[in-house]
Motif scaffolding. Sequence first.
Motif: not given
Length: 247
Positions: A110-112, A162-164, A169-170, A175-177
């Motif tokens: 999910p980090e990608q 946002d922190w969560s 997803h780092k 970049k997107y979220g």
Amino acid sequence: MVSLYIVITFICALGFAFIHFSSKYMQFANKVPRSRFLSLSAGVAVSYVFVHLLPQLNTYQQVVVKNLQQSSWRHIENHIYIIALAGLVLFYAMERLVKISRKSKVLKNPEQADSVIFWIHMGSFFIYNTVIGYLLVREEYKSPLGIFFYFLALGVHFITNDWSLRRDHKGAYDKYGRIILTAAPVLGWLIGILTELNEFVLSILQAFIAGGVILNVMKEELPEEQKSSLSSFLAGVIGYTVLLLLI
């Protein structure tokens, strides 16, 4: 002439958007033990739900019952609370999907950014934030101060979210979220200006948000590894509760 109400709600919608956009630079939120501010924020959000939002659900239940008088669903009790429960379950399922995907050989990490889980997670929060932006316009407030308290409670809640999401997803989130979620409350506000849902649909949206807020706050505040600040959490609960009781 544009009314003062529309101007105030638009400023608040932009405030929500700014919180998401600038979350990348809120370094205080990326620490374990957690910053006291995050625990304070959780306390404010919990107070908002239990002192303001949940009591309103009883009113919304009456609206739902009235609209379902000619339906077979009228035999079911507590419709609105079931919807709130559904909101809680949905966001819990999202969290479980993220955790399971990290261990799965089938699901992508999910980090990608190309992960299906990442986009499902972002999609659910996009809808969540859009509804909050819509309610900024369409919820009934007793005064401009009521709008401010709504903005305050959900604004600090967004910081915690946002922190969560960044933790889960780092780089993909930055970049997107965060860009997607920046647009969501403004889009919700615009939909609220251009359209007006009936009381029945509005009641369902409020209940859904109530369940989502409860889960999103508790999942961040309760885990022991976060080392949350009890004193800050209580300060947020007590302080915001007093403010709600004074208006």
